[in-house]
Design a protein around this motif. Structure first.
Motif, PDB file in Angstrom:
ATOM      1  N   LYS A 273      32.505  88.589   1.436  1.00  0.00           N
ATOM      2  CA  LYS A 273      32.508  89.799   2.463  1.00  0.00           C
ATOM      3  C   LYS A 273      32.698  90.934   1.710  1.00  0.00           C
ATOM      4  O   LYS A 273      32.236  92.309   1.975  1.00  0.00           O
ATOM      5  CB  LYS A 273      33.750  89.652   3.253  1.00  0.00           C
ATOM      6  CG  LYS A 273      33.483  88.299   4.336  1.00  0.00           C
ATOM      7  CD  LYS A 273      34.861  87.914   5.114  1.00  0.00           C
ATOM      8  CE  LYS A 273      34.738  87.159   6.117  1.00  0.00           C
ATOM      9  NZ  LYS A 273      35.878  86.886   6.868  1.00  0.00           N
ATOM     10  N   ALA A 278      29.435  97.041   4.845  1.00  0.00           N
ATOM     11  CA  ALA A 278      30.579  97.006   5.880  1.00  0.00           C
ATOM     12  C   ALA A 278      30.003  97.848   6.822  1.00  0.00           C
ATOM     13  O   ALA A 278      29.295  98.973   6.823  1.00  0.00           O
ATOM     14  CB  ALA A 278      31.949  97.254   5.132  1.00  0.00           C
ATOM     15  N   THR A 289      42.622 101.653  10.802  1.00  0.00           N
ATOM     16  CA  THR A 289      41.176 101.629  10.576  1.00  0.00           C
ATOM     17  C   THR A 289      40.357 101.554  11.583  1.00  0.00           C
ATOM     18  O   THR A 289      40.600 100.539  12.465  1.00  0.00           O
ATOM     19  CB  THR A 289      40.807 100.669   9.466  1.00  0.00           C
ATOM     20  OG1 THR A 289      41.572 101.033   8.258  1.00  0.00           O
ATOM     21  CG2 THR A 289      39.307 100.967   8.924  1.00  0.00           C
ATOM     22  N   ASP A 292      35.902  97.226  11.521  1.00  0.00           N
ATOM     23  CA  ASP A 292      36.044  96.114  11.770  1.00  0.00           C
ATOM     24  C   ASP A 292      36.509  95.502  10.324  1.00  0.00           C
ATOM     25  O   ASP A 292      36.514  94.392   9.921  1.00  0.00           O
ATOM     26  CB  ASP A 292      34.769  95.089  11.983  1.00  0.00           C
ATOM     27  CG  ASP A 292      33.731  95.102  10.797  1.00  0.00           C
ATOM     28  OD1 ASP A 292      32.526  94.701  11.054  1.00  0.00           O
ATOM     29  OD2 ASP A 292      33.995  96.149  10.170  1.00  0.00           O
ATOM     30  N   ASP A 293      37.162  96.463   9.580  1.00  0.00           N
ATOM     31  CA  ASP A 293      37.752  96.059   8.236  1.00  0.00           C
ATOM     32  C   ASP A 293      39.153  95.590   8.169  1.00  0.00           C
ATOM     33  O   ASP A 293      39.778  95.431   7.175  1.00  0.00           O
ATOM     34  CB  ASP A 293      37.413  97.152   7.072  1.00  0.00           C
ATOM     35  CG  ASP A 293      38.229  98.295   7.277  1.00  0.00           C
ATOM     36  OD1 ASP A 293      38.658  98.750   8.280  1.00  0.00           O
ATOM     37  OD2 ASP A 293      38.764  98.743   6.167  1.00  0.00           O
ATOM     38  N   ALA A 295      42.436  93.808   8.046  1.00  0.00           N
ATOM     39  CA  ALA A 295      42.411  92.537   7.796  1.00  0.00           C
ATOM     40  C   ALA A 295      43.486  91.744   8.738  1.00  0.00           C
ATOM     41  O   ALA A 295      44.504  92.466   9.092  1.00  0.00           O
ATOM     42  CB  ALA A 295      43.164  92.397   6.412  1.00  0.00           C
ATOM     43  N   ASP A 340      38.599  91.456  -4.226  1.00  0.00           N
ATOM     44  CA  ASP A 340      37.711  92.251  -3.163  1.00  0.00           C
ATOM     45  C   ASP A 340      37.585  93.822  -3.659  1.00  0.00           C
ATOM     46  O   ASP A 340      38.443  94.179  -4.497  1.00  0.00           O
ATOM     47  CB  ASP A 340      38.342  92.274  -1.778  1.00  0.00           C
ATOM     48  CG  ASP A 340      38.377  91.090  -1.160  1.00  0.00           C
ATOM     49  OD1 ASP A 340      37.691  90.219  -1.778  1.00  0.00           O
ATOM     50  OD2 ASP A 340      38.566  91.079   0.071  1.00  0.00           O
ATOM     51  N   ALA A 342      36.337  97.655  -2.122  1.00  0.00           N
ATOM     52  CA  ALA A 342      36.199  98.260  -0.943  1.00  0.00           C
ATOM     53  C   ALA A 342      35.564  99.918  -1.453  1.00  0.00           C
ATOM     54  O   ALA A 342      36.177 100.332  -2.152  1.00  0.00           O
ATOM     55  CB  ALA A 342      37.352  98.679   0.107  1.00  0.00           C
ATOM     56  N   LEU A 353      34.654 103.899   5.095  1.00  0.00           N
ATOM     57  CA  LEU A 353      34.098 102.647   4.434  1.00  0.00           C
ATOM     58  C   LEU A 353      32.671 102.297   4.573  1.00  0.00           C
ATOM     59  O   LEU A 353      32.250 102.412   5.732  1.00  0.00           O
ATOM     60  CB  LEU A 353      35.146 101.450   5.189  1.00  0.00           C
ATOM     61  CG  LEU A 353      34.827 100.295   4.511  1.00  0.00           C
ATOM     62  CD1 LEU A 353      35.346 100.143   3.011  1.00  0.00           C
ATOM     63  CD2 LEU A 353      35.246  99.145   5.476  1.00  0.00           C
ATOM     64  N   ARG A 357      35.442  95.409   1.942  1.00  0.00           N
ATOM     65  CA  ARG A 357      36.517  95.334   3.057  1.00  0.00           C
ATOM     66  C   ARG A 357      37.862  95.717   2.431  1.00  0.00           C
ATOM     67  O   ARG A 357      38.017  95.672   1.192  1.00  0.00           O
ATOM     68  CB  ARG A 357      36.776  93.930   3.887  1.00  0.00           C
ATOM     69  CG  ARG A 357      37.041  92.951   2.961  1.00  0.00           C
ATOM     70  CD  ARG A 357      37.432  91.808   3.679  1.00  0.00           C
ATOM     71  NE  ARG A 357      38.353  91.153   2.995  1.00  0.00           N
ATOM     72  CZ  ARG A 357      39.341  90.274   3.408  1.00  0.00           C
ATOM     73  NH1 ARG A 357      39.704  90.267   4.520  1.00  0.00           N
ATOM     74  NH2 ARG A 357      39.821  89.235   2.736  1.00  0.00           N
ATOM     75  N   ASN A 358      39.122  96.042   3.112  1.00  0.00           N
ATOM     76  CA  ASN A 358      40.192  96.534   2.743  1.00  0.00           C
ATOM     77  C   ASN A 358      41.035  95.125   3.224  1.00  0.00           C
ATOM     78  O   ASN A 358      41.212  95.236   4.031  1.00  0.00           O
ATOM     79  CB  ASN A 358      40.696  97.651   3.304  1.00  0.00           C
ATOM     80  CG  ASN A 358      42.278  98.231   2.316  1.00  0.00           C
ATOM     81  OD1 ASN A 358      42.835  97.277   2.456  1.00  0.00           O
ATOM     82  ND2 ASN A 358      42.205  99.383   2.284  1.00  0.00           N
TER      83      ASN A 358
END
Length: 363
Positions: A273, A278, A289, A292-293, A295, A340, A342, A353, A357-358
């Motif tokens: 991911k 993103a 946010t 859809d990032d 978490a 990860d 971002a 973004l 992802r964050n």
């Protein structure tokens, strides 16, 4: 203080029964442009006009200092000399009220939102950064803590600090104050807007960001706000980006659980991911946010992020955040290693973004 030391210190306070609260005002309710137009040290009537004008035109241009109001120039870019140029009676001391100065800043309501109304205030001011923007321009960034009528600092857990920006131009007589903003933004906790970093964003612009952290109910987190600076201009381009989070102080079993990371970082869905494109997302005024990032909040998590801004060729470069740590997956007790990335890109004046992802939980 390092992130681990910060978390340990706050956990000790929590376990000792000390009260902690979530920071009230990490973002401004008005645009940074309105705050810039409002935050200069000029007569109140002029400030009100500038604030309205700035809000309508979304300008990030700092108000100019008239020749009649210009203070004595500074012989160099040493912080103490620049401070004396802006505030002649200021002295760098931890005792007495020598650091307390008169300023004009946007009014704040009980929730920390800034308005167009300009009010006189007294702040305990210290210089935080001096950036030489080019051969003839520089900016000094300050941190101002509000004080009581008797000069006591208002630095409780729920109290932040003002970011001030003072622009200088080099002339034969020295470095002359050219433009000023006493109150760019009000962020942070415990009388500080946090740690600061500076990086060149483009050949003609610099990035400046603050990172503030806080703990409540045993969980700790930190957030970053990013500003774009050029001669005579400063604007916020990212607000309360999630940088780190840990709930090791909220649950005694989490530290032991996260040590058993049975899912290698190189083969996890999280890694896939992180490298996939993103859906474009941006950070809203309340720190959430849009996209859809976000978490999902795991049961246990201990995640640390690092922020860097790449220098662009003609325009500001990307903002890149790298994350490490671990979190639980679902309710089965499995642990996933966090590795990860971002990537945020400047679009329409804000970092959004564009890749990855964050993973920091938005708790």
């Amino acid at each position: 203080m390092s992130r681990s030391e910060f978390f340990k210190t706050n956990r000790r306070g929590l376990r000792a029964g000390l009260s902690t609260y979530r920071p009230v005002a990490l973002t401004a309710a008005v645009s940074i442009a309105a705050a810039l137009g409002a935050g200069c040290s000029k007569p109140a009537e002029t400030n009100a006009t500038n604030a309205t004008h700035a809000a309508a035109n979304a300008s990030s241009q700092a108000p100019s200092v008239s020749a009649s109001d210009a203070p004595a120039p500074s012989p160099d870019l040493k912080r103490t000399n620049l401070m004396h140029s802006v505030f002649p009676d200021w002295r760098d001391t931890k005792k007495g009220n020598a650091r307390i100065v008169d300023v004009e800043v946007p009014n704040r309501d009980g929730q920390g939102h800034l308005s167009k109304e300009i009010v006189g205030s007294q702040l305990d001011v210290t210089p935080r950064e001096v950036i030489r923007l080019d051969d003839t321009h520089a900016v000094m960034l300050t941190e101002g803590v509000e004080v009581t009528g008797t000069g006591e600092r208002i630095d409780s857990h729920a109290s932040g600090a003002w970011l001030g920006a003072y622009f200088f131009r080099k002339q034969p007589s020295g470095w002359v104050l050219d433009q000023r903003v006493d109150g760019v933004s009000y962020d942070g906790v415990q009388g500080t807007y946090g740690a600061t970093d500076v990086a060149r964003m483009s050949p003609n612009e610099f990035g400046f960001w603050t990172t503030a952290g806080s703990c409540w109910q045993g969980s700790c987190g930190s957030w970053a706000s990013v500003f774009r600076i050029a001669p005579g201009r400063i604007e916020r381009v990212a607000d309360t980006l999630r940088v780190s989070a840990s709930d090791l102080g909220a649950r005694d079993d989490c530290e032991g659980i996260l040590k058993h990371s049975d899912v290698p970082a190189s083969g996890t869905d999280a890694r896939v991911k992180a490298l996939a494109p993103a859906k474009e997302a941006s950070v809203s005024a309340d720190g959430k946010t849009n996209g859809d990032d976000i978490a999902d909040s795991p049961q246990c998590f201990d995640i640390e992020g690092k922020l860097a801004i790449e220098q662009g060729t003609d325009a500001p470069g990307d903002l890149r955040m790298t994350f490490s740590g671990a979190e639980t997956v679902g309710h089965g007790g499995k642990v996933r290693v966090i590795d990860d990335v971002a990537v945020y890109r400047l679009k329409d004046g804000k970092y959004v973004l564009v890749e990855g992802r964050n993973p920091v939980p938005g708790f």
